[in-house]
Scaffold this motif. Structure first.
Motif, PDB file in Angstrom:
ATOM      1  N   VAL A 225       0.823  -1.216   0.000  1.00 45.67           N
ATOM      2  CA  VAL A 225       0.000   0.000   0.000  1.00 45.67           C
ATOM      3  C   VAL A 225       0.853   1.261   0.000  1.00 45.67           C
ATOM      4  N   GLY A 226       2.142   1.128  -0.315  1.00 38.26           N
ATOM      5  CA  GLY A 226       2.985   2.302  -0.470  1.00 38.26           C
ATOM      6  C   GLY A 226       3.725   2.740   0.769  1.00 38.26           C
ATOM      7  N   LEU A 227       3.946   1.827   1.711  1.00 39.38           N
ATOM      8  CA  LEU A 227       4.747   2.122   2.886  1.00 39.38           C
ATOM      9  C   LEU A 227       6.087   1.401   2.767  1.00 39.38           C
ATOM     10  N   THR A 228       7.125   2.043   3.266  1.00 38.01           N
ATOM     11  CA  THR A 228       8.459   1.450   3.279  1.00 38.01           C
ATOM     12  C   THR A 228       8.767   0.952   4.679  1.00 38.01           C
ATOM     13  N   LEU A 229       9.090  -0.327   4.781  1.00 37.86           N
ATOM     14  CA  LEU A 229       9.430  -0.909   6.068  1.00 37.86           C
ATOM     15  C   LEU A 229      10.709  -0.291   6.595  1.00 37.86           C
ATOM     16  N   GLU A 230      10.688   0.147   7.850  1.00 42.01           N
ATOM     17  CA  GLU A 230      11.879   0.741   8.465  1.00 42.01           C
ATOM     18  C   GLU A 230      12.491  -0.173   9.509  1.00 42.01           C
ATOM     19  N   THR A 231      11.691  -0.746  10.391  1.00 40.33           N
ATOM     20  CA  THR A 231      12.223  -1.661  11.400  1.00 40.33           C
ATOM     21  C   THR A 231      11.254  -2.816  11.612  1.00 40.33           C
ATOM     22  N   LEU A 232      11.799  -3.963  11.967  1.00 40.03           N
ATOM     23  CA  LEU A 232      11.012  -5.128  12.363  1.00 40.03           C
ATOM     24  C   LEU A 232      11.807  -5.854  13.435  1.00 40.03           C
ATOM     25  N   VAL A 233      11.293  -5.814  14.659  1.00 45.56           N
ATOM     26  CA  VAL A 233      11.999  -6.383  15.806  1.00 45.56           C
ATOM     27  C   VAL A 233      11.086  -7.385  16.501  1.00 45.56           C
ATOM     28  N   GLU A 234      11.592  -8.575  16.784  1.00 46.13           N
ATOM     29  CA  GLU A 234      10.821  -9.591  17.499  1.00 46.13           C
ATOM     30  C   GLU A 234      11.230  -9.588  18.968  1.00 46.13           C
ATOM     31  N   HIS A 235      10.237  -9.837  19.850  1.00 45.19           N
ATOM     32  CA  HIS A 235      10.451  -9.745  21.293  1.00 45.19           C
ATOM     33  C   HIS A 235      10.149 -11.072  21.988  1.00 45.19           C
ATOM     34  N   ASP A 236      10.785 -11.278  23.138  1.00 46.54           N
ATOM     35  CA  ASP A 236      10.577 -12.523  23.890  1.00 46.54           C
ATOM     36  C   ASP A 236       9.660 -12.334  25.099  1.00 46.54           C
ATOM     37  N   GLY A 237       8.929 -11.216  25.165  1.00 49.51           N
ATOM     38  CA  GLY A 237       8.007 -10.977  26.261  1.00 49.51           C
ATOM     39  C   GLY A 237       6.732 -10.332  25.760  1.00 49.51           C
ATOM     40  N   CYS A 238       5.695 -10.368  26.584  1.00 50.46           N
ATOM     41  CA  CYS A 238       4.438  -9.698  26.247  1.00 50.46           C
ATOM     42  C   CYS A 238       3.775  -9.187  27.520  1.00 50.46           C
ATOM     43  N   GLU A 239       2.757  -8.350  27.363  1.00 49.03           N
ATOM     44  CA  GLU A 239       2.145  -7.668  28.501  1.00 49.03           C
ATOM     45  C   GLU A 239       1.110  -8.495  29.262  1.00 49.03           C
ATOM     46  N   TRP A 240       0.735  -9.633  28.754  1.00 52.39           N
ATOM     47  CA  TRP A 240      -0.276 -10.454  29.426  1.00 52.39           C
ATOM     48  C   TRP A 240       0.199 -11.896  29.478  1.00 52.39           C
ATOM     49  N   GLN A 241      -0.419 -12.684  30.332  1.00 50.08           N
ATOM     50  CA  GLN A 241      -0.019 -14.076  30.503  1.00 50.08           C
ATOM     51  C   GLN A 241      -0.673 -14.905  29.399  1.00 50.08           C
ATOM     52  N   ALA A 242      -0.028 -14.904  28.242  1.00 46.90           N
ATOM     53  CA  ALA A 242      -0.605 -15.542  27.059  1.00 46.90           C
ATOM     54  C   ALA A 242      -0.658 -17.062  27.188  1.00 46.90           C
ATOM     55  N   LEU A 243       0.283 -17.650  27.903  1.00 43.39           N
ATOM     56  CA  LEU A 243       0.306 -19.080  28.168  1.00 43.39           C
ATOM     57  C   LEU A 243       0.386 -19.288  29.677  1.00 43.39           C
ATOM     58  N   PRO A 244      -0.258 -20.333  30.200  1.00 42.22           N
ATOM     59  CA  PRO A 244      -0.359 -20.489  31.655  1.00 42.22           C
ATOM     60  C   PRO A 244       0.967 -20.564  32.394  1.00 42.22           C
ATOM     61  N   HIS A 245       2.018 -21.076  31.743  1.00 42.23           N
ATOM     62  CA  HIS A 245       3.281 -21.244  32.457  1.00 42.23           C
ATOM     63  C   HIS A 245       4.230 -20.060  32.297  1.00 42.23           C
ATOM     64  N   MET A 246       3.780 -18.969  31.674  1.00 43.19           N
ATOM     65  CA  MET A 246       4.580 -17.753  31.633  1.00 43.19           C
ATOM     66  C   MET A 246       4.641 -17.116  33.018  1.00 43.19           C
ATOM     67  N   THR A 247       5.742 -16.440  33.300  1.00 44.82           N
ATOM     68  CA  THR A 247       5.886 -15.733  34.577  1.00 44.82           C
ATOM     69  C   THR A 247       6.207 -14.265  34.314  1.00 44.82           C
ATOM     70  N   LEU A 248       5.831 -13.429  35.252  1.00 44.42           N
ATOM     71  CA  LEU A 248       6.008 -11.991  35.109  1.00 44.42           C
ATOM     72  C   LEU A 248       7.419 -11.587  35.514  1.00 44.42           C
ATOM     73  N   GLU A 249       8.100 -10.881  34.622  1.00 45.07           N
ATOM     74  CA  GLU A 249       9.415 -10.304  34.911  1.00 45.07           C
ATOM     75  C   GLU A 249       9.344  -8.812  34.615  1.00 45.07           C
ATOM     76  N   GLY A 250       9.266  -8.003  35.646  1.00 39.43           N
ATOM     77  CA  GLY A 250       9.048  -6.576  35.464  1.00 39.43           C
ATOM     78  C   GLY A 250       7.638  -6.343  34.978  1.00 39.43           C
ATOM     79  N   THR A 251       7.480  -5.800  33.781  1.00 45.39           N
ATOM     80  CA  THR A 251       6.154  -5.592  33.205  1.00 45.39           C
ATOM     81  C   THR A 251       5.876  -6.563  32.064  1.00 45.39           C
ATOM     82  N   GLN A 252       6.751  -7.541  31.839  1.00 46.12           N
ATOM     83  CA  GLN A 252       6.617  -8.466  30.721  1.00 46.12           C
ATOM     84  C   GLN A 252       6.467  -9.914  31.202  1.00 46.12           C
TER      85      GLN A 252
END
Length: 276
Positions: A225-252
């Motif tokens: 649609v006419g946008l130029t990709l500038e950055t794409l970064v993958e992360h190993d944390g998220c803001e909610w407990q997406a899977l039951p065995h995830m644990t909270l570290e700071g805010t992630q």
């Protein structure tokens, strides 16, 4: 239910229920915005460095929910508006802005119809956590984004990774692909009495409809649609407990150390609209 209008209506009813629960939840902690004029949501605090200086930028937050991230963008200097199809969510957002004496405007519309309810173009289109999975067509979403941006304007997207959305809950903490990774014509159907903020009030409208979109599908849609990709970064944390065995570290929330390098949980994508 065979048409997308029906899917959207069911999801809207579910999010109207969730808005009431989320506004009172510890996760969203809206009272902190009242108590501290400098307080930012955990989502925008994570995004802050990548967002850069927003002073004076005209920004639209798509699928803004109850406005906590929208308010945080305003506190970083942006002139903000939000779009959401849930009238109950927008009522909470407007109340939050009035109570904190913050300038902003909110518009009720399906995200695909955002161009119809907004005036002019924007320096920044912001889309946050847990938004794209409610949309059946990623290419239609990208077309909407492009229509809202001025030449040189930018898209900022941080979202759950499609690999995360493809994983199912397991009792032993193993990582098992249960759902489609790629966009499908038919939605995934879920029926859940509680929302992601934790045990509490049972929802009245429990059935929802969701779609996954592969990472390449998202990137391709943005570029087409006419946008130029500038950055794409993958992360190993998220803001909610997406899977039951995830644990909270700071805010992630994170996977156990031995699983952390196996799958990404979120990603940040930024892109700029090409000059006319």
């Amino acid at each position: 239910m065979t048409d997308q209008t029906g899917y959207f209506s069911a999801n809207r009813a579910n999010w109207n229920d969730r808005a009431v629960v989320h506004a009172r939840s510890e996760m969203y902690a809206l009272e902190r915005f009242h108590a501290d004029p400098a307080h930012l949501s955990d989502v925008v605090r994570f995004d802050r460095q990548a967002l850069g200086d927003l002073t004076g930028e005209r920004a639209v937050h798509l699928q803004c929910h109850i406005g906590s991230d929208t308010l945080s963008l305003a506190r970083l200097g942006a002139n903000v508006c939000g779009v959401d199809q849930s009238e109950a969510s927008l009522a909470v957002a407007r109340e939050l802005f009035v109570a904190t004496e913050t300038e902003g405007a909110f518009f009720e519309a399906n995200v695909y119809d955002a161009r119809d309810v907004l005036t002019g173009t924007f320096d920044l289109v912001y889309s946050g956590v847990g938004a794209l999975n409610w949309l059946p067509s990623i290419s239609r979403w990208a077309t909407t984004v492009a229509s809202l941006l001025r030449p040189g304007g930018r898209l900022f997207l941080r979202e759950g990774h499609p690999m995360l959305w493809a994983l199912g809950d397991t009792t032993d903490g193993s990582l098992v692909v249960e759902y489609p990774y790629f966009e499908t014509a038919d939605p995934l159907v879920f029926d859940e009495e509680e929302t992601y903020t934790g045990p509490g009030k049972v929802l009245t409208h429990t059935r929802t409809y969701e779609w996954n979109h592969g990472l390449a599908e998202i990137v391709t849609a943005v570029m087409q649609v006419g946008l130029t990709l500038e950055t794409l970064v993958e992360h190993d944390g998220c803001e909610w407990q997406a899977l039951p065995h995830m644990t909270l570290e700071g805010t992630q929330y994170k996977l156990p150390p031995e699983q952390r390098a196996l799958v990404p949980l979120m990603y940040t994508l930024t892109a700029k609209k090409n000059a006319a």
